[in-house]
Design a protein around this motif. Sequence first.
Motif, short mmCIF file in Angstrom:
data_model
loop_
_atom_site.label_atom_id
_atom_site.label_comp_id
_atom_site.label_asym_id
_atom_site.label_seq_id
_atom_site.Cartn_x
_atom_site.Cartn_y
_atom_site.Cartn_z
N ALA A 50 25.55 10.35 11.01
CA ALA A 50 26.76 11.17 11.10
C ALA A 50 26.66 12.22 12.20
O ALA A 50 27.38 13.22 12.17
CB ALA A 50 27.06 11.84 9.76
N GLY A 56 23.24 18.22 9.10
CA GLY A 56 22.94 19.36 8.24
C GLY A 56 22.22 20.47 8.99
O GLY A 56 22.59 21.65 8.90
N ASP A 68 23.62 19.62 4.01
CA ASP A 68 23.20 18.21 3.92
C ASP A 68 24.22 17.37 3.14
O ASP A 68 24.44 16.19 3.47
CB ASP A 68 21.81 18.11 3.27
CG ASP A 68 20.71 18.40 4.26
OD1 ASP A 68 20.98 18.42 5.48
OD2 ASP A 68 19.57 18.61 3.82
N THR A 129 20.66 8.72 1.47
CA THR A 129 19.85 8.45 0.27
C THR A 129 20.50 9.03 -0.98
O THR A 129 19.98 8.86 -2.08
CB THR A 129 18.46 9.11 0.39
OG1 THR A 129 18.67 10.54 0.45
CG2 THR A 129 17.69 8.65 1.61
N ASN A 131 20.50 12.18 -1.41
CA ASN A 131 19.77 13.45 -1.62
C ASN A 131 19.73 14.28 -0.36
O ASN A 131 19.49 13.75 0.73
CB ASN A 131 18.31 13.16 -2.01
CG ASN A 131 18.21 12.51 -3.37
OD1 ASN A 131 18.62 13.09 -4.36
ND2 ASN A 131 17.70 11.31 -3.40
N THR A 136 19.47 9.69 7.53
CA THR A 136 19.86 8.29 7.37
C THR A 136 18.76 7.33 7.83
O THR A 136 18.83 6.14 7.53
CB THR A 136 21.18 8.00 8.11
OG1 THR A 136 21.10 8.49 9.44
CG2 THR A 136 22.36 8.66 7.40
#
Length: 233
Positions: A50, A56, A68, A129, A131, A136
């Motif tokens: 992204a 993040g 994040d 994930t 989390n 990625t």
Amino acid sequence: MYKRVLLKLSGEVLSGEGEKGFNIDKIIYLINELNSVLEYGTNIGIVIGAGNLFRGREMKELSPTIADQIGMLGTVINALYLKDLFEKHGLRTVVVSQVTSLPSIRPIHYDDINLYFDAGYLVIFAGGTSNPFFTTDTAAALRAVEMKADILIKGTKVSGIFDKDPKKFEDAIKFDKLTFDDAIEKELKIMDTEAFSICRRYNMKILVIDFFKKGNLLRAIREENVGTLVVPK
Ligand SMILES: Nc1ncnc2c1ncn2[C@@H]1O[C@H](COP(=O)(O)OP(=O)(O)OP(=O)(O)O)[C@@H](O)[C@H]1O
Ligand SMILES: O=c1ccn([C@@H]2O[C@H](COP(=O)(O)O)[C@@H](O)[C@H]2O)c(=O)[nH]1
């Protein structure tokens, strides 16, 4: 020739290097590259980053966990954007994710993944994930192992793995091949240590290629000499 591949794409594949948002010409390029490979019946799962929307670590005004989560949602936006354009260009695509419940996103079920591939669908894994504190790349390593890929191909803006970042050092030297132990010990920052470590544990080869060079994806899938290959030993 690889039959089942997890393709990790940087978000910048959708915008152009150093750009934000979406560039339709880049997405048409991506569609053409994928089409050249799908002709051969290769199953392709995609993990999209992204960086074209949010990273993040760049949102320093926010708490890391919130930044994040926004980053992960960015991967969902990219996945839906791609799904729609892929389908408009004849590529049947399903988006799977654990992070959101939206009408166009399906939950991840291992049995279904095989059915999607058997029916000729591209599968986009969205949401990283699930989390915070990961990227990625780690999601790509996990999904590659889960979908029993032959290889994880990282499509990026450099031609492979170098002894140092080639975007910062003109004298960086490229490796044709290296082991997971080398990649981790030398702290080569092309991918997270977590991603290398998961791939090492499950013997998942990684190939890093310049995705912006036309034909490279097909060369990679035909097992031609391109990029840098990371292998167990
Ligand atoms: N040893 C190395 N060899 C090659 N590239 C390296 C190395 N160390 C750092 N890099 C950098 O790693 C980057 C990898 O970028 P990647 O495709 O993961 O993009 P990203 O910015 O993480 O993804 P996104 O755009 O989705 O956030 C390259 O741009 C390259 O400059
Ligand atoms: O598992 C994950 C994956 C991603 N994130 C956040 O999303 C952005 C975008 O991912 P990139 O790999 O950098 O393209 C990332 O910067 C993280 O903020 C995450 O938290 N967990």
